[in-house]
Scaffold this motif. Structure first.
Motif, mmCIF file in Angstrom:
data_model
loop_
_atom_site.group_PDB
_atom_site.id
_atom_site.type_symbol
_atom_site.label_atom_id
_atom_site.label_comp_id
_atom_site.label_asym_id
_atom_site.label_seq_id
_atom_site.Cartn_x
_atom_site.Cartn_y
_atom_site.Cartn_z
ATOM 1 N N GLU A 57 45.662 -20.743 -80.985
ATOM 2 C CA GLU A 57 46.965 -20.317 -81.508
ATOM 3 C C GLU A 57 47.023 -20.292 -83.037
ATOM 4 O OE1 GLU A 57 47.435 -24.681 -80.112
ATOM 5 O OE2 GLU A 57 46.381 -22.848 -79.491
ATOM 6 N N ALA A 58 45.984 -20.811 -83.700
ATOM 7 C CA ALA A 58 45.950 -20.729 -85.166
ATOM 8 C C ALA A 58 45.641 -19.322 -85.647
ATOM 9 C CB ALA A 58 44.913 -21.700 -85.714
ATOM 10 N N TRP A 59 45.047 -18.501 -84.777
ATOM 11 C CA TRP A 59 44.681 -17.134 -85.152
ATOM 12 C C TRP A 59 45.840 -16.197 -84.821
ATOM 13 C CZ3 TRP A 59 40.153 -16.248 -87.706
ATOM 14 C CH2 TRP A 59 39.202 -17.272 -87.674
ATOM 15 N N GLU A 60 46.284 -15.439 -85.812
ATOM 16 C CA GLU A 60 47.378 -14.502 -85.621
ATOM 17 C C GLU A 60 46.998 -13.152 -86.203
ATOM 18 O OE1 GLU A 60 51.015 -15.972 -87.164
ATOM 19 O OE2 GLU A 60 51.047 -17.768 -85.907
ATOM 20 N N GLN A 61 47.445 -12.102 -85.543
ATOM 21 C CA GLN A 61 47.191 -10.762 -86.067
ATOM 22 C C GLN A 61 48.084 -10.500 -87.275
ATOM 23 O OE1 GLN A 61 47.401 -7.597 -83.171
ATOM 24 N NE2 GLN A 61 45.243 -7.866 -82.652
ATOM 25 N N ARG A 62 47.452 -10.061 -88.352
ATOM 26 C CA ARG A 62 48.187 -9.726 -89.576
ATOM 27 C C ARG A 62 47.549 -8.493 -90.199
ATOM 28 N NH1 ARG A 62 51.077 -14.493 -91.111
ATOM 29 N NH2 ARG A 62 50.310 -16.355 -90.001
ATOM 30 N N SER A 63 48.360 -7.734 -90.918
ATOM 31 C CA SER A 63 47.868 -6.563 -91.628
ATOM 32 C C SER A 63 47.638 -6.913 -93.087
ATOM 33 C CB SER A 63 48.869 -5.409 -91.528
ATOM 34 O OG SER A 63 48.500 -4.347 -92.403
ATOM 35 N N CYS A 64 46.463 -6.557 -93.598
ATOM 36 C CA CYS A 64 46.183 -6.791 -95.018
ATOM 37 C C CYS A 64 46.409 -5.529 -95.847
ATOM 38 C CB CYS A 64 44.760 -7.310 -95.211
ATOM 39 S SG CYS A 64 43.463 -6.184 -94.665
ATOM 40 N N GLY A 65 47.140 -4.563 -95.268
ATOM 41 C CA GLY A 65 47.457 -3.335 -95.995
ATOM 42 C C GLY A 65 47.073 -2.113 -95.196
ATOM 43 N N ASP A 66 47.512 -0.976 -95.658
ATOM 44 C CA ASP A 66 47.223 0.278 -94.978
ATOM 45 C C ASP A 66 45.903 0.859 -95.450
ATOM 46 O OD1 ASP A 66 49.504 0.161 -93.517
ATOM 47 O OD2 ASP A 66 50.684 1.460 -94.822
ATOM 48 N N GLY A 67 45.115 1.345 -94.508
ATOM 49 C CA GLY A 67 43.892 2.063 -94.812
ATOM 50 C C GLY A 67 44.040 3.527 -94.469
ATOM 51 N N ALA A 68 42.940 4.247 -94.444
ATOM 52 C CA ALA A 68 42.978 5.679 -94.150
ATOM 53 C C ALA A 68 43.473 5.946 -92.734
ATOM 54 C CB ALA A 68 41.589 6.287 -94.338
ATOM 55 N N LYS A 69 43.280 4.970 -91.836
ATOM 56 C CA LYS A 69 43.681 5.152 -90.442
ATOM 57 C C LYS A 69 44.879 4.292 -90.063
ATOM 58 C CE LYS A 69 38.937 6.281 -89.040
ATOM 59 N NZ LYS A 69 37.802 5.940 -88.137
ATOM 60 N N GLY A 70 45.648 3.870 -91.058
ATOM 61 C CA GLY A 70 46.823 3.064 -90.777
ATOM 62 C C GLY A 70 46.624 1.611 -91.170
ATOM 63 N N PRO A 71 47.498 0.711 -90.695
ATOM 64 C CA PRO A 71 47.400 -0.703 -91.065
ATOM 65 C C PRO A 71 46.048 -1.301 -90.689
ATOM 66 C CG PRO A 71 49.494 -0.241 -89.992
ATOM 67 C CD PRO A 71 48.659 0.989 -89.832
ATOM 68 N N ARG A 72 45.483 -2.114 -91.598
ATOM 69 C CA ARG A 72 44.224 -2.804 -91.335
ATOM 70 C C ARG A 72 44.565 -4.165 -90.722
ATOM 71 N NH1 ARG A 72 43.164 -1.096 -96.737
ATOM 72 N NH2 ARG A 72 43.291 -3.261 -97.430
ATOM 73 N N VAL A 73 44.549 -4.220 -89.412
ATOM 74 C CA VAL A 73 44.974 -5.420 -88.690
ATOM 75 C C VAL A 73 43.753 -6.202 -88.219
ATOM 76 C CG1 VAL A 73 46.247 -6.306 -86.701
ATOM 77 C CG2 VAL A 73 47.122 -4.332 -87.970
ATOM 78 N N CYS A 74 43.743 -7.491 -88.510
ATOM 79 C CA CYS A 74 42.703 -8.401 -88.042
ATOM 80 C C CYS A 74 43.363 -9.703 -87.611
ATOM 81 C CB CYS A 74 41.684 -8.683 -89.149
ATOM 82 S SG CYS A 74 40.677 -7.277 -89.647
ATOM 83 N N ASP A 75 42.577 -10.581 -87.008
ATOM 84 C CA ASP A 75 43.035 -11.931 -86.693
ATOM 85 C C ASP A 75 42.790 -12.813 -87.916
ATOM 86 O OD1 ASP A 75 43.617 -11.112 -84.101
ATOM 87 O OD2 ASP A 75 41.611 -11.630 -83.378
ATOM 88 N N TRP A 76 43.820 -13.531 -88.339
ATOM 89 C CA TRP A 76 43.719 -14.389 -89.514
ATOM 90 C C TRP A 76 44.124 -15.812 -89.152
ATOM 91 C CZ3 TRP A 76 42.380 -13.010 -94.628
ATOM 92 C CH2 TRP A 76 42.172 -11.644 -94.844
ATOM 93 N N ALA A 77 43.446 -16.765 -89.745
ATOM 94 C CA ALA A 77 43.852 -18.167 -89.692
ATOM 95 C C ALA A 77 43.880 -18.691 -91.118
ATOM 96 C CB ALA A 77 42.889 -18.987 -88.837
#
Length: 393
Positions: free
Chosen positions: A229-249
């Protein structure tokens, strides 16, 4: 941008104007002959004198570039980004050239390496400073350095040392800078991080997986203890194909040394970014942020690092950053500075057009509900790593 006063004679000012206009123009290969032809010169001799023999200071023009960008696109939350790029060259006489690894080429090549800074805001991003990296094979051979017109005072300096000098210049300039970000080659250097802390500048710096975290060992081991549960999906900004979403802790580190009276002014953090599709791919970061900065702010700053890659691509493709034909140190510094000037003009022009026509929208800093409840994953002192991922809600 007013830089004409940096060029003492009218003829020199005209050559500078012709050179920059040619860098901005539709020239296929921006070498000496083609730039001269575009400028209406019979030969490239005049433009070559501008780069190699004329009297003017590229550092002064760089300072004017700082002022121009601060005035046109500066924002209080501006981010300074550090990175290096390679310039593949033949022979052995170009200043700083040798066989060395180039991330641009993805392999070891005969090349020059430059350390650069870009400035990024919600309105624009542009290159703002540069240093030519000189390997020890050069600095240990002073005759070779003199032949390439390298100043006698230029001793060997690592890339992080060059980056520190660039950051100090930027902080002394009119550019409003709240954050610095860079890849692991710079982030792993404790002197680089400490310099930023002493200047009270926030940072989010990539570090290798072996990076030690005080009291908790390697950073990869620290995050291996994190619950799911420490890992959450977050966007670090928009790229050429839309939001760059990864799992972040993210975890707040217990060591706080910076206080204003009895109140802490900054917190230190460790972050990890995990690919959602390939969970074995994890990148790590150390951060230093003002009290009140949330995880999403740190993630957004980390995402700004890719802006300098976009700057390199645009400056090389559109402004001839890598298409020079100079071999001496002074010629390299001058060409690179004028190419950065041309790129900054394009960036500001695009930002102004976007503002007038609302052609682009830049997403605001995103705040998640988890942060709104004032909770955060924290590390408490003197306890085992796994416990420190307990929710503080």
């Amino acid at each position: 941008m007013r830089i004409g006063h940096r060029f003492g004679r009218a003829e020199l000012r005209r050559r500078m104007r012709d050179y920059v206009r040619a860098l901005l123009g539709p020239v296929g290969r921006k070498n000496g002959w083609q730039l001269a032809e575009h400028a209406g010169h019979r030969t490239p001799d005049g433009l070559q004198r501008l780069l190699n023999g004329a009297t003017w200071n590229a550092g002064d023009v760089r300072d004017d570039l700082h002022t121009y960008l601060a005035d046109k696109v500066g924002e209080a939350d501006g981010v300074l980004i550090l990175d290096d790029t390679g310039f593949i060259k033949k022979g052995t006489t170009s200043a700083g050239v040798q066989r060395q690894y180039s991330g641009t080429a993805g392999r070891t090549e005969n090349c020059q390496m430059g350390v650069f800074a870009a400035y990024a805001t919600t309105r624009a991003r542009a290159l703002v400073d540069r240093e030519l990296y000189l390997p020890k094979s050069w600095t240990d051979d002073r005759e070779r350095c003199r032949a390439a017109k390298i100043p006698d005072e230029r001793a060997f300096a690592t890339k992080p040392e060059l980056a520190r000098a660039i950051v100090l210049r930027a902080l002394a300039s009119p550019l409003p800078i709240a954050w610095v970000t860079a890849d692991a080659a710079y982030g792993q250097e404790w002197r680089f991080r400490r310099m930023l802390e002493e200047a009270a500048v926030g940072y989010v710096l990539a570090v290798p997986k072996s990076q030690p975290v005080p009291r908790f060992g390697r950073i990869d081991y620290l995050f291996s203890q994190a619950p799911d549960e420490a890992w959450e999906q977050r966007s670090c900004g928009d790229g050429a194909k839309g939001p760059r979403v990864c799992d972040w802790a993210a975890v707040q580190l217990p060591v706080i040394e910076d206080f204003d009276g009895e109140r802490p002014t900054h917190h230190r953090w460790a972050l990890a970014r995990r690919s959602s599709s390939r969970p074995d791919q994890i990148a790590y970061y150390l951060a230093y942020a003002p009290v009140g900065a949330d995880v999403d702010r740190l993630v957004r700053v980390a995402g700004r690092r890719w802006a300098i890659e976009e700057c390199f691509q645009a400056a090389k493709n559109e402004c001839g950053l890598d298409q020079y034909e100079v071999r001496r140190y002074v010629g390299w510094m001058r060409h690179i500075t004028l190419a950065m000037l041309a790129h900054a003009f394009l960036a500001v022009t695009a930002a102004q057009a976007a503002a007038k026509g609302d052609a682009e929208t830049v997403p605001p800093w995103f705040r998640s509900p988890w942060q709104k409840s004032a909770g955060c994953w924290q590390l408490a002192p003197h306890t085992g790593p796994a416990r420190h991922f307990a929710s503080m809600r």
